[in-house]
Motif scaffolding. Structure first.
Motif, PDB file in Angstrom:
ATOM      1  N   PRO A  44     -12.302 -34.040 -32.327  1.00 20.88           N
ATOM      2  CA  PRO A  44     -11.902 -35.451 -32.405  1.00 20.88           C
ATOM      3  C   PRO A  44     -12.163 -36.125 -33.748  1.00 20.88           C
ATOM      4  O   PRO A  44     -11.263 -36.770 -34.296  1.00 20.88           O
ATOM      5  N   LEU A 165     -12.773 -40.368 -27.645  1.00 23.34           N
ATOM      6  CA  LEU A 165     -11.397 -40.644 -27.250  1.00 23.34           C
ATOM      7  C   LEU A 165     -10.754 -41.636 -28.207  1.00 23.34           C
ATOM      8  O   LEU A 165      -9.565 -41.510 -28.542  1.00 23.34           O
ATOM      9  N   MET A 166     -11.524 -42.613 -28.655  1.00 19.61           N
ATOM     10  CA  MET A 166     -10.983 -43.600 -29.595  1.00 19.61           C
ATOM     11  C   MET A 166     -10.627 -42.959 -30.934  1.00 19.61           C
ATOM     12  O   MET A 166      -9.538 -43.196 -31.474  1.00 19.61           O
ATOM     13  N   LEU A 168     -10.129 -39.789 -31.529  1.00 16.62           N
ATOM     14  CA  LEU A 168      -9.074 -38.802 -31.321  1.00 16.62           C
ATOM     15  C   LEU A 168      -7.704 -39.480 -31.256  1.00 16.62           C
ATOM     16  O   LEU A 168      -6.740 -39.031 -31.892  1.00 16.62           O
ATOM     17  N   THR A 169      -7.627 -40.574 -30.513  1.00 20.03           N
ATOM     18  CA  THR A 169      -6.361 -41.305 -30.398  1.00 20.03           C
ATOM     19  C   THR A 169      -5.935 -41.875 -31.739  1.00 20.03           C
ATOM     20  O   THR A 169      -4.769 -41.756 -32.141  1.00 20.03           O
ATOM     21  N   ALA A 170      -6.889 -42.491 -32.439  1.00 25.42           N
ATOM     22  CA  ALA A 170      -6.570 -43.056 -33.750  1.00 25.42           C
ATOM     23  C   ALA A 170      -6.127 -41.970 -34.724  1.00 25.42           C
ATOM     24  O   ALA A 170      -5.152 -42.129 -35.462  1.00 25.42           O
ATOM     25  N   PHE A 172      -4.779 -39.050 -33.995  1.00 26.42           N
ATOM     26  CA  PHE A 172      -3.463 -38.548 -33.583  1.00 26.42           C
ATOM     27  C   PHE A 172      -2.364 -39.493 -34.057  1.00 26.42           C
ATOM     28  O   PHE A 172      -1.328 -39.049 -34.584  1.00 26.42           O
ATOM     29  N   LEU A 173      -2.585 -40.794 -33.884  1.00 27.66           N
ATOM     30  CA  LEU A 173      -1.590 -41.779 -34.312  1.00 27.66           C
ATOM     31  C   LEU A 173      -1.414 -41.782 -35.828  1.00 27.66           C
ATOM     32  O   LEU A 173      -0.334 -42.110 -36.342  1.00 27.66           O
ATOM     33  N   VAL A 178      -3.672 -32.356 -33.437  1.00 24.96           N
ATOM     34  CA  VAL A 178      -4.164 -32.202 -32.069  1.00 24.96           C
ATOM     35  C   VAL A 178      -3.388 -31.058 -31.425  1.00 24.96           C
ATOM     36  O   VAL A 178      -2.157 -31.006 -31.545  1.00 24.96           O
TER      37      VAL A 178
END
Length: 243
Positions: A44, A165-166, A168-170, A172-173, A178
């Protein structure tokens, strides 16, 4: 940061602990570089670092150093105390990662990629065990986790999962990688780090300090590194990364 008094740590073990600290940090950066070259997905935080690197033009190692330094600033309102391992972590991992990326080529072919991924994950677990067992304090990202755990009263698992999770999401965006390697890392790093913590344990350097370091580096068990770290009591038992 370890709470074991100096008298409880034989002086002869300090060189070994220092060697473990810096060998672990260097190996951590090198193993992270292998995960980048495998091209199958990152952990992440490195997804986040890679995404930022795509937009800043900086190397991923430089971004790692910058993010670590910024995260360390968040320790002040959380009343976290850095140790030698904390400050060393900020610089050593990113520099080692960039150095390894400069000499390790991209990998082509599914079998070769899978082999490099496996090597990177196993070496990352060994690096985590080396670094945490040295008992010189948590990495900046794990200190953020333990500080928020103490501030909010939420479980370490919940806090760690939320943070990762935060990022990882950031990441990915932002374009970070990933993939299946991300899942492999999340599932494997906790058990590997726990195993290598036992392998590299330094007699006399643990006490409460090392035990809290081990507990605070939970996987999700940490969905993972892991984080290394020495934090408050009541943490999950499975260690993970050292960042």
């Amino acid at each position: 940061m370890s709470t074991v008094p100096p008298s409880a740590r034989p002086a002869g073990r300090l060189p070994r602990r220092l060697l473990q600290l810096y060998a672990g940090l260097a190996l951590y950066g090198a193993s992270s570089a292998l995960l980048v070259r495998a091209g199958l997905g990152l952990g992440p935080w490195d997804v986040f670092h890679q995404g930022l690197a795509e937009h800043t033009g900086w190397s991923i190692g430089t971004v790692s150093v910058a993010v670590g330094a910024l995260v360390l600033l968040l320790w002040w309102p959380l009343r976290q105390r850095p140790g030698l391992g904390t400050v060393s972590n900020v610089f050593a991992v990113g520099l080692s990662m960039d150095a390894a990326l400069a000499v390790v080529p991209d990998v082509r072919g599914t079998l070769a990629q899978a082999g490099v991924l496996a090597a990177g994950v196993v070496l990352n677990g060994a690096a985590t065990g080396l670094y945490i067992a040295a008992a010189f304090g948590p990495g900046p990202r794990d200190g953020l986790m333990t500080g928020l755990h103490r501030l909010t009263g939420r479980s370490l698992r919940l806090v760690r999962t939320g943070i990762e999770l935060m990022v990882l999401t950031a990441g990915f965006l932002l374009g970070g990688s990933v993939g299946p390697g991300t899942l492999v890392y999340a599932l494997a790093i906790g058990p590997l780090a726990q195993f290598f913590l036992r392998v590299f344990a330094v007699p006399g350097a643990g006490g409460r300090g090392q035990s809290s370091s081990s507990r605070a580096t939970s996987s999700t068990a940490r969905p993972s590194p892991a984080g290394p770290a020495a934090g408050p009591s009541g943490t999950p038992a499975t260690p993970a990364r050292a960042r």
